[in-house]
Scaffold this motif. Structure first.
Motif, mmCIF file in Angstrom:
data_model
loop_
_atom_site.group_PDB
_atom_site.id
_atom_site.type_symbol
_atom_site.label_atom_id
_atom_site.label_comp_id
_atom_site.label_asym_id
_atom_site.label_seq_id
_atom_site.Cartn_x
_atom_site.Cartn_y
_atom_site.Cartn_z
ATOM 1 N N ALA A 123 0.839 -1.197 0.000
ATOM 2 C CA ALA A 123 0.000 0.000 0.000
ATOM 3 C C ALA A 123 0.873 1.245 0.000
ATOM 4 O O ALA A 123 1.870 1.323 0.713
ATOM 5 C CB ALA A 123 -0.908 -0.007 1.235
ATOM 6 N N ALA A 124 0.509 2.203 -0.842
ATOM 7 C CA ALA A 124 1.265 3.453 -0.929
ATOM 8 C C ALA A 124 0.588 4.501 -0.050
ATOM 9 O O ALA A 124 -0.599 4.770 -0.203
ATOM 10 C CB ALA A 124 1.319 3.928 -2.375
ATOM 11 N N PHE A 125 1.316 5.072 0.875
ATOM 12 C CA PHE A 125 0.755 6.125 1.703
ATOM 13 C C PHE A 125 1.868 7.061 2.134
ATOM 14 O O PHE A 125 3.041 6.720 2.125
ATOM 15 C CB PHE A 125 0.038 5.557 2.928
ATOM 16 N N ASP A 126 1.469 8.269 2.475
ATOM 17 C CA ASP A 126 2.404 9.244 2.999
ATOM 18 C C ASP A 126 1.709 10.008 4.107
ATOM 19 O O ASP A 126 0.477 10.076 4.157
ATOM 20 C CB ASP A 126 2.884 10.192 1.903
ATOM 21 N N VAL A 127 2.495 10.556 4.979
ATOM 22 C CA VAL A 127 1.979 11.219 6.176
ATOM 23 C C VAL A 127 2.533 12.632 6.259
ATOM 24 O O VAL A 127 3.698 12.865 5.966
ATOM 25 C CB VAL A 127 2.380 10.430 7.448
ATOM 26 N N THR A 128 1.665 13.555 6.592
ATOM 27 C CA THR A 128 2.088 14.888 6.999
ATOM 28 C C THR A 128 1.689 15.041 8.456
ATOM 29 O O THR A 128 0.590 14.637 8.830
ATOM 30 C CB THR A 128 1.383 15.974 6.164
ATOM 31 N N TRP A 129 2.569 15.605 9.259
ATOM 32 C CA TRP A 129 2.201 15.740 10.666
ATOM 33 C C TRP A 129 2.536 17.131 11.167
ATOM 34 O O TRP A 129 3.670 17.594 11.054
ATOM 35 C CB TRP A 129 2.887 14.691 11.538
ATOM 36 N N ASP A 130 1.534 17.797 11.682
ATOM 37 C CA ASP A 130 1.682 19.141 12.218
ATOM 38 C C ASP A 130 2.012 19.018 13.706
ATOM 39 O O ASP A 130 1.196 18.511 14.485
ATOM 40 C CB ASP A 130 0.371 19.910 12.018
ATOM 41 N N PRO A 131 3.173 19.470 14.147
ATOM 42 C CA PRO A 131 3.515 19.360 15.578
ATOM 43 C C PRO A 131 2.573 20.155 16.474
ATOM 44 O O PRO A 131 2.513 19.895 17.684
ATOM 45 C CB PRO A 131 4.946 19.905 15.648
ATOM 46 N N ALA A 132 1.837 21.087 15.888
ATOM 47 C CA ALA A 132 0.883 21.863 16.679
ATOM 48 C C ALA A 132 -0.499 21.222 16.722
ATOM 49 O O ALA A 132 -1.432 21.787 17.305
ATOM 50 C CB ALA A 132 0.767 23.278 16.102
ATOM 51 N N ARG A 133 -0.641 20.038 16.133
ATOM 52 C CA ARG A 133 -1.949 19.386 16.031
ATOM 53 C C ARG A 133 -2.578 19.160 17.401
ATOM 54 O O ARG A 133 -1.944 18.654 18.327
ATOM 55 C CB ARG A 133 -1.814 18.043 15.307
ATOM 56 N N LYS A 134 -3.854 19.533 17.500
ATOM 57 C CA LYS A 134 -4.659 19.248 18.689
ATOM 58 C C LYS A 134 -5.860 18.435 18.242
ATOM 59 O O LYS A 134 -6.625 18.843 17.372
ATOM 60 C CB LYS A 134 -5.122 20.541 19.364
ATOM 61 N N ASP A 135 -6.026 17.259 18.816
ATOM 62 C CA ASP A 135 -7.207 16.441 18.567
ATOM 63 C C ASP A 135 -8.204 16.653 19.702
ATOM 64 O O ASP A 135 -7.854 17.104 20.791
ATOM 65 C CB ASP A 135 -6.838 14.963 18.500
ATOM 66 N N SER A 136 -9.435 16.297 19.444
ATOM 67 C CA SER A 136 -10.443 16.357 20.501
ATOM 68 C C SER A 136 -11.404 15.197 20.327
ATOM 69 O O SER A 136 -11.609 14.691 19.209
ATOM 70 C CB SER A 136 -11.211 17.687 20.453
ATOM 71 N N ASP A 137 -11.977 14.740 21.434
ATOM 72 C CA ASP A 137 -12.917 13.636 21.382
ATOM 73 C C ASP A 137 -14.159 14.027 20.576
ATOM 74 O O ASP A 137 -14.559 15.204 20.528
ATOM 75 C CB ASP A 137 -13.331 13.232 22.795
#
Length: 291
Positions: free
Chosen positions: A208-222
């Motif tokens: 499977a081909a995939f790539d990731v971008t990740w923002d160090p400032a990312r905030k998730d919420s429930d």
């Protein structure tokens, strides 16, 4: 009938600015418009290309905000409602009249939220290998499903490797996965658990081909939409893989029970990537649904 302004019918990549943020998307195929939102969060749209569906639908593949060709989000508020707001902006920008929306995994959360918040916006919703919750309950269920996966493949060293990787970190929230490389390594380790038969699928289709971008400032919420699923007023196709670890069929059944006009397709030889494992059944179901 779904529609789209003529300038956007030309295949290729486009972008526009919404709230000061660049939102990118790709057009491919022809027919009724279907907006496609990838999973993750933080996984670019490339893995979700569906050339068989492009023969029947105009596919609008989003690079969700914070991934790929789209900008990172100032302030890092990557809540499900924020993703839904940007998806609505894409539909408005395109001028699409009641498009379909296909959301995979985390993208399915977005599709549910979009339909709940915007009655009449869509012609139909495909909730593909997804769940009506994004919280600790989802990950606890996935941990139980991971154990079942390892039990099914006792002679596969990669199965045990996937379990160790899963135990080491939660892709969505654990701060140990602090950069793109560590997250991609982690995804590669757990990937066998995302298939009904990873080894058979990879032998047939390749990795499977995939790539990731990740923002160090990312905030998730429930997020938990189970009490509001009855507000979805459009036909909904729920697609679930029998061996889905991360969004188990229990959650698909909850969506099916909660949405008033929903039908369900269970792919009995698939995990989280039914399009790759049972493409003919997957495509036929969506073509019939979008007619």
């Amino acid at each position: 009938m779904s529609g789209i302004r003529s300038f956007s019918l030309v295949p290729g990549w486009y972008d526009f600015e919404f709230d000061g943020v660049r939102q990118a998307y790709e057009i491919a195929g022809s027919g009724a418009v279907c907006v496609v939102h990838s999973g993750g969060p933080g996984i670019n749209s490339d893995y979700l290309r569906m050339p068989l569906l492009e023969q029947h639908l105009t596919m609008v593949y989003l690079d969700p905000i914070g991934t790929g060709r789209s900008d990172l989000l100032p302030g890092g508020d990557y809540s499900v409602s924020t993703y839904a707001r940007f998806s609505k902006a894409v539909i408005d920008h395109l001028g699409a009249d009641q498009p379909y929306f296909l959301g995979h995994s985390h993208g399915g959360f977005v599709g549910l939220e979009l339909a709940i918040r915007n009655p009449g916006l869509l012609a139909g919703l495909v909730a593909y290998s997804t769940a009506p919750v994004y919280n600790a309950e989802l990950f606890e269920e996935a941990t139980r499903e991971m154990e079942a996966f390892v039990a099914r493949w006792p002679d596969q060293p990669d199965a045990e490797k996937a379990r160790r990787a899963w135990r080491s970190a939660s892709y969505a929230r654990n701060t140990l996965l602090v950069d793109r490389e560590s997250r991609i390594d982690w995804l590669r380790a757990i990937l066998p658990a995302y298939f009904g038969d990873y080894w058979k699928t990879v032998a047939r289709t390749g990795p499977a081909a995939f790539d990731v971008t990740w923002d160090p400032a990312r905030k998730d919420s429930d997020w938990d939409a189970r009490r509001t699923l009855d507000r979805i007023d459009v036909p909904t196709l729920v697609i679930s893989g029998l061996y889905d670890v991360i969004c188990s069929r229990r959650f698909s059944e909850e969506i099916h029970a909660g949405v008033p006009n929903a039908q369900m397709l269970q792919l009995n030889q698939s995990g989280h990537f039914g399009y790759l494992e049972q493409p003919d059944i997957f495509v036929q179901a969506i073509v019939e649904f979008t007619r």
